[in-house]
Design an enzyme around this catalytic site. Structure first.
Site, PDB file in Angstrom:
ATOM      1  N   PRO A  88       0.824  -1.209   0.000  1.00  0.00           N
ATOM      2  CA  PRO A  88       0.000   0.000   0.000  1.00  0.00           C
ATOM      3  C   PRO A  88       0.852   1.251   0.000  1.00  0.00           C
ATOM      4  O   PRO A  88       1.690   1.418   0.870  1.00  0.00           O
ATOM      5  CB  PRO A  88      -0.781  -0.117   1.313  1.00  0.00           C
ATOM      6  N   CYS A  89       0.665   2.082  -0.983  1.00  0.00           N
ATOM      7  CA  CYS A  89       1.385   3.367  -0.993  1.00  0.00           C
ATOM      8  C   CYS A  89       0.573   4.357  -1.801  1.00  0.00           C
ATOM      9  O   CYS A  89       1.121   5.229  -2.449  1.00  0.00           O
ATOM     10  CB  CYS A  89       2.779   3.221  -1.567  1.00  0.00           C
ATOM     11  N   GLN A  90      -0.747   4.195  -1.705  1.00  0.00           N
ATOM     12  CA  GLN A  90      -1.645   5.047  -2.489  1.00  0.00           C
ATOM     13  C   GLN A  90      -1.356   6.530  -2.294  1.00  0.00           C
ATOM     14  O   GLN A  90      -1.538   7.319  -3.173  1.00  0.00           O
ATOM     15  CB  GLN A  90      -3.109   4.781  -2.103  1.00  0.00           C
TER      16      GLN A  90
ATOM     17  N   PHE B 261       1.526   8.068  -1.394  1.00  0.00           N
ATOM     18  CA  PHE B 261       2.945   8.349  -1.257  1.00  0.00           C
ATOM     19  C   PHE B 261       3.271   9.826  -1.151  1.00  0.00           C
ATOM     20  O   PHE B 261       3.862  10.269  -0.201  1.00  0.00           O
ATOM     21  CB  PHE B 261       3.714   7.779  -2.451  1.00  0.00           C
TER      22      PHE B 261
ATOM     23  N   ASN C 113       1.587  -0.887  -8.175  1.00  0.00           N
ATOM     24  CA  ASN C 113       1.508   0.300  -7.338  1.00  0.00           C
ATOM     25  C   ASN C 113       0.955   1.486  -8.108  1.00  0.00           C
ATOM     26  O   ASN C 113       0.788   1.394  -9.333  1.00  0.00           O
ATOM     27  CB  ASN C 113       2.898   0.652  -6.796  1.00  0.00           C
TER      28      ASN C 113
END
Ligand SMILES: C[S@@+](CC[C@H](N)C(=O)[O-])C[C@H]1O[C@@H](n2cnc3c(N)ncnc32)[C@H](O)[C@@H]1O
Length: 457
Positions: free
Chosen positions: A74-76, A78, A112
């Site tokens: 998860p790095c929606q 960032f 991602n």
């Protein structure tokens, strides 16, 4: 091939890979509701785990020895979120890379948001994966060109041990359809019995049951409405209105017609238009939002590529289910990627030659015929190598020398194939040096915008 999914969510990526032909042997997620939905639909091999706990998960993965590890850490948010969240997300992207480096599967796939490409977290994770011996294909894909009725751009990184970077770029590009899938393609002419897809090659299967994955849609595909076709009653209002509303994220358009893909699904996609939007809709809305359908959760799930019967009930609350749907990798996109990987693993595809190789050879004084010969020989050598490229040129020649079919060729032909591979490598190295000189110092560039623009590598 046996696959493990990290950060599996509700199982979008696993479903796609399973449909492509992978066996999913283990999946992990920290969220109990995600694991419950996954297990209800895909089987008991998912379990709750905090993947920051590398010391317990790493050895477990090494024991499982999968052929492929996939995951969308998860790095929606960032770049958009606060610093604390960035640190947590960065830790999870690093955890993904560390776990891959520990287990060393032959392949990995990471999904991602495209913004991740410029993050420090991905830069560090990428360096780890390269040090672990993976060649990378990094591409920004639009899911609407891979059988999903949604314009969803995502970063997909595919790694394979020992490969040269960009090894799968052309195969991924070739798997894209020429036109985007629209919402009407999904809901409009879907027959409960079967859909007809015009076969691209003579003799190939043309009739696909609705219960099995359709092949990649291309412009040559034809989907005539069967005489007995009736839309699902739940979809009738949407089809009658011909337009639908999705909550715009950054002041964008809220209303779309059925003949375009939906925008990227997010948790709030199916919320009704706010009063402020009703009084001041987007100037480019094709109809007023009051005349557009609001999507149901079942429709959002299908636009995300899940099959109609997917059981979301273990997600319990509507809000959590919306989140699980929005988090997912659309299964048809994962399936397309899975098929490309399996085809390469089986040696059925080879990387396409870079476009300007021929011009480069011409500048070196080769005749048009010699240029054609050189290209043919590189392709032939690559077929003998079952589509493999090698990070190390010496390994490439050494691998060729081990292929029985190569050894049975006349000595002169063997020598021609070796020379062609060396020439091609020289061209690639020169090209890489040139782009390194011209590249901005700050962020790594993707190798190409597969399926997104003609500027692909
Ligand atoms: C983008 S979603 C993945 C969706 C999934 N690839 C799919 O196709 O459905 C990211 C997932 O990471 C999970 N997650 C967040 N932190 C985690 C952690 N520390 N350990 C394991 N999973 C975590 C979240 O619960 C979420 O389901």
């Amino acid at each position: 091939m046996r696959a493990v999914e990290l950060f599996c969510g509700a199982g979008g990526m696993s479903l796609g890979l399973r449909r492509a032909g992978f066996e999913l042997v283990q999946a992990y997620d920290a969220w109990d509701r995600a694991v419950d939905v996954y297990r209800a639909n895909l089987g008991p091999h998912a379990r709750e785990a905090d993947l920051k706990d590398i010391f317990s998960i790493g050895p477990e993965l090494a024991r499982l020895a999968p052929d492929l590890i996939c995951g969308g850490p998860p790095c929606q948010d960032f770049s958009a979120a606060g610093r604390r969240e960035e640190r947590e997300n960065a830790a999870l992207t690093r955890a993904f890379a560390m776990l891959v480096a520990v287990a060393r599967p032959r392949w990995f796939v990471m999904e991602n948001v495209t913004r991740a490409l410029n993050s420090d977290a991905w830069r560090e994770a990428r360096a780890m994966l390269v040090r672990a011996g993976y060649g990378l294909t990094e591409c920004k894909l639009d899911a609407s060109l891979y059988g999903v009725a949604q314009r969803r751009r995502r970063l997909i990184v595919i790694g394979r041990l020992g490969e040269a970077d960009g090894f799968l770029q052309s195969a991924i590009r070739n798997a894209a359809s020429e036109t985007a899938m629209t919402v009407r393609d999904l809901f409009g002419d879907r027959s409960p019995e079967a859909i007809y897809v015009h076969p691209r090659m003579p003799g190939k299967k043309g009739l696909w049951s609705a219960d099995e994955p359709a092949p990649t849609m291309r412009s040559s595909s034809r989907r005539p409405i069967p005489a007995d076709y009736e839309p699902h009653p739940d979809d009738a209002p949407l089809l009658e209105k011909g337009a639908f509303f999705t909550r715009p994220l950054h002041g964008g358009r809220g209303v779309r017609v059925l003949d375009e893909p939906a925008p990227a699904i997010v948790r709030t996609s199916r919320e009704r238009p706010r009063a402020s939007y009703m009084t001041e809709p987007h100037p480019n809305d094709p109809v007023h939002p009051a005349d557009a359908a609001v999507l149901t959760q079942a429709q959002v799930s299908r636009i995300q590529g899940f099959p109609p019967g997917w059981d979301w009930s273990p997600g319990r609350t509507k809000r959590d289910i919306d989140q699980l749907i929005a988090n997912a990798v659309p299964p048809p996109l994962a399936e397309a990627i899975g098929r490309v990987i399996l085809a390469r693993e089986a040696g059925e595809t080879i990387p396409a030659l870079e476009g300007r190789f021929g011009q480069w050879l011409r500048r070196r004084g080769l005749s048009p015929q010699s240029v054609r010969n050189a290209k043919t020989r590189v392709n032939r050598a690559r077929r003998l190598l079952a589509g493999r490229t090698f990070a190390d040129p010496a390994m490439e020649i050494a691998a060729l020398e081990r292929v029985g079919e190569f050894l049975s060729l006349p000595v002169k032909t063997q020598s021609d194939l070796r020379s062609a591979l060396r020439l091609y490598r020289e061209w690639l190295e020169e090209k890489a040096e040139r782009s390194a000189r011209n590249a901005p110092k700050t962020a790594p560039e993707p190798i190409g915008e597969t399926g997104m623009s003609a500027a692909a590598a």
